[in-house]
Design a protein around this motif. Structure first.
Motif, short mmCIF file in Angstrom:
data_model
loop_
_atom_site.label_atom_id
_atom_site.label_comp_id
_atom_site.label_asym_id
_atom_site.label_seq_id
_atom_site.Cartn_x
_atom_site.Cartn_y
_atom_site.Cartn_z
N MET A 123 42.29 -28.14 -34.04
CA MET A 123 40.90 -28.11 -33.57
C MET A 123 40.04 -27.21 -34.47
O MET A 123 38.88 -27.51 -34.72
N ARG A 124 40.64 -26.12 -34.97
CA ARG A 124 39.89 -25.24 -35.88
C ARG A 124 39.61 -25.96 -37.19
O ARG A 124 38.52 -25.88 -37.75
N SER A 125 40.62 -26.68 -37.68
CA SER A 125 40.41 -27.39 -38.96
C SER A 125 39.34 -28.47 -38.79
O SER A 125 38.56 -28.75 -39.69
N LEU A 126 39.31 -29.08 -37.60
CA LEU A 126 38.29 -30.10 -37.32
C LEU A 126 36.90 -29.47 -37.29
O LEU A 126 35.96 -29.99 -37.88
N GLN A 127 36.80 -28.33 -36.64
CA GLN A 127 35.50 -27.67 -36.52
C GLN A 127 34.95 -27.26 -37.88
O GLN A 127 33.77 -27.43 -38.17
N ARG A 128 35.86 -26.72 -38.71
CA ARG A 128 35.41 -26.20 -40.00
C ARG A 128 35.49 -27.23 -41.11
O ARG A 128 35.10 -26.94 -42.24
N GLY A 129 36.06 -28.40 -40.82
CA GLY A 129 36.32 -29.35 -41.90
C GLY A 129 37.27 -28.75 -42.93
O GLY A 129 37.16 -28.99 -44.13
N ASP A 130 38.24 -27.97 -42.43
CA ASP A 130 39.15 -27.22 -43.31
C ASP A 130 40.38 -28.08 -43.61
O ASP A 130 41.35 -28.11 -42.84
N LEU A 131 40.35 -28.77 -44.75
CA LEU A 131 41.41 -29.73 -45.08
C LEU A 131 42.74 -29.03 -45.34
O LEU A 131 43.80 -29.59 -45.07
N GLU A 132 42.66 -27.81 -45.86
CA GLU A 132 43.90 -27.09 -46.16
C GLU A 132 44.63 -26.73 -44.86
O GLU A 132 45.84 -26.93 -44.73
N LEU A 133 43.87 -26.22 -43.90
CA LEU A 133 44.47 -25.89 -42.60
C LEU A 133 45.01 -27.16 -41.94
O LEU A 133 46.11 -27.15 -41.36
N ALA A 134 44.28 -28.26 -42.06
CA ALA A 134 44.74 -29.52 -41.47
C ALA A 134 46.09 -29.93 -42.08
O ALA A 134 47.00 -30.37 -41.37
N GLY B 294 53.16 -31.96 -30.02
CA GLY B 294 53.02 -31.60 -31.43
C GLY B 294 52.52 -32.77 -32.26
O GLY B 294 51.66 -32.61 -33.14
N ASP B 295 53.03 -33.97 -31.95
CA ASP B 295 52.59 -35.17 -32.67
C ASP B 295 51.10 -35.43 -32.47
O ASP B 295 50.40 -35.83 -33.39
N TYR B 296 50.64 -35.23 -31.25
CA TYR B 296 49.21 -35.45 -30.99
C TYR B 296 48.36 -34.46 -31.79
O TYR B 296 47.31 -34.82 -32.33
N ALA B 297 48.83 -33.21 -31.84
CA ALA B 297 48.09 -32.21 -32.62
C ALA B 297 48.08 -32.61 -34.10
O ALA B 297 47.05 -32.53 -34.78
N LYS B 298 49.23 -33.06 -34.57
CA LYS B 298 49.32 -33.50 -35.97
C LYS B 298 48.36 -34.66 -36.21
O LYS B 298 47.69 -34.73 -37.25
N ASN B 299 48.29 -35.55 -35.24
CA ASN B 299 47.41 -36.70 -35.38
C ASN B 299 45.94 -36.27 -35.48
O ASN B 299 45.17 -36.84 -36.26
N ILE B 300 45.57 -35.27 -34.70
CA ILE B 300 44.20 -34.75 -34.80
C ILE B 300 43.98 -34.20 -36.21
O ILE B 300 42.96 -34.49 -36.85
N ALA B 301 44.95 -33.44 -36.70
CA ALA B 301 44.82 -32.86 -38.05
C ALA B 301 44.67 -33.96 -39.10
O ALA B 301 43.91 -33.82 -40.07
N LYS B 302 45.39 -35.08 -38.89
CA LYS B 302 45.30 -36.18 -39.85
C LYS B 302 43.92 -36.80 -39.92
O LYS B 302 43.55 -37.41 -40.92
N ARG B 303 43.18 -36.70 -38.83
CA ARG B 303 41.86 -37.33 -38.81
C ARG B 303 40.79 -36.46 -39.47
O ARG B 303 39.71 -36.96 -39.77
N VAL B 304 41.09 -35.18 -39.66
CA VAL B 304 40.07 -34.27 -40.19
C VAL B 304 39.48 -34.79 -41.51
O VAL B 304 38.26 -34.83 -41.66
N PRO B 305 40.34 -35.24 -42.47
CA PRO B 305 39.75 -35.71 -43.73
C PRO B 305 38.92 -37.00 -43.57
O PRO B 305 38.16 -37.35 -44.45
#
Lengths: 224, 224
Positions: free
Chosen positions: B35-46, B98-109
């Motif tokens: 969620m933080r990577s989504l908010q900041r558009g932080d691809l590295e954190l994602a 964990g998979d759902y969280a990973k999926n959110i991170a995948k959408r950030v880019p």
């Protein structure tokens, strides 16, 4: 194991496989029923699909009890233990596949019939592909067929491509028909559910491969 | 059980709980990181969130091995068996979280930063609520706290309402800004993933309740 234990174990494993195959059949039916109800806007069929999901849950609980009994009473080793644990995990995945089908059925009343026709025909083809993967992976489990398991994993790439294409089609449809956005958003979730069903069928294929060979298929990105 | 077996069992259960709690901590971190990577558009954190998911999978496999060993060697009965089986199922659910969280991170880019600001702030609040449910349900498991489990199930209704509100907000946003449809569709999936995380936390709460009391919480609609 002593001879009588071996026989009892074989019977238990037979029952376990029977339960898994029964769950798989119900999950496949659920996908087909959900997709047919979506195509026809058949709310009654959609309600039936939702209700039938309880049966899958009941069989999963039975698998769980049986697995615990087998491990406790028969103390299986190596290959046998691997198969018993695989059955438990496969049951859990099939239950999830059933949930995805139920979720598709739940969306049917939310999709207005007047907007249904066009994007839905593409999704139907995707639904058939997902249902076939579920069918074939359970055949592979019953036959301990590692080669079939590999082939099913490969099909998942095609399903993912299908999903990407449908995603783009639906977004384009939304842009061109803003009034349909809410309904088409539900279709997006339907497509996503089908894509997840394919991922889960792939997970089962990996477990079948592992149970049959004792080695892992190359560590695959799970798609989630 | 003989006294030395009881002690060995208690040690095993202690290790099992430790592993579950470790998995839970990682899953909670994954949600927060995504969620933080989504908010900041932080691809590295994602990317870090996606990579960290492997660790959860590894611990789940360890839980599975330990559970099989406990059932086979310690032959636990009644309450103890219920707790061991619950641990196995909870590990599987936490892995899914964990998979759902990973999926959110995948959408950030996939979400363009220029369109991010407005709907994302609402989703952040939903993300916090979901992460808290995961945190609290694992505390409830560690404490065998049936009352806390009930309370977590009740919170899921609030999370579902949150999701419905976000769904409507995002669809409205799409209608008003057709150029953003593709990005906003990814946000829809993010919201859906958070709603599913809440469902899974609720499932864990039901298992905690069952493991602690031996009775099922009233049969709930699982939301899926």
């Amino acid at each position: 194991m002593a001879e009588h234990t071996v026989k009892a174990f074989d019977e238990d494993i037979g029952r376990l496989r029977g339960l898994i195959s029964q769950m798989g059949g119900l999950a496949e039916q659920a996908i087909e029923g959900a997709m047919r109800s979506l195509q026809r806007g058949d709310l009654e069929l959609a309600a039936q699909v939702r209700a039938a999901d309880k049966q899958i849950d009941i069989i999963e609980a039975e698998v769980e009890r049986l697995v615990v009994r087998i491990i406790a009473l028969r103390a299986p080793m190596a290959n046998d233990l691997r198969e018993v644990v695989a059955a438990l995990k496969i049951a859990a995945v099939v239950e999830r596949i059933g949930d995805y089908a139920k979720n598709i059925a739940k969306r049917v009343p939310l999709i207005e019939s007047e907007h249904r026709i066009d994007p839905i025909s593409v999704i139907q083809a995707m639904g058939r592909m997902a249902a076939e993967m579920v069918h074939d992976v359970l055949d592979a489990f019953a036959a301990r067929d590692a080669a079939a398991a590999v082939e099913i994993c490969e099909r998942d790439t095609a399903l993912d491509d299908f999903y990407d294409a449908i995603f783009r089609t639906l977004v384009t449809h939304m842009v061109e028909n803003p009034k349909t956005i809410s309904e088409v958003a539900h279709l997006l979730f339907v497509a996503k559910n089908l894509e997840r069903i394919g991922d889960h069928a792939t997970n089962v294929a990996e477990m079948v491969y592992f149970a049959a060979t004792g080695t892992q298929l190359a560590d695959r990105e799970k798609g989630e």
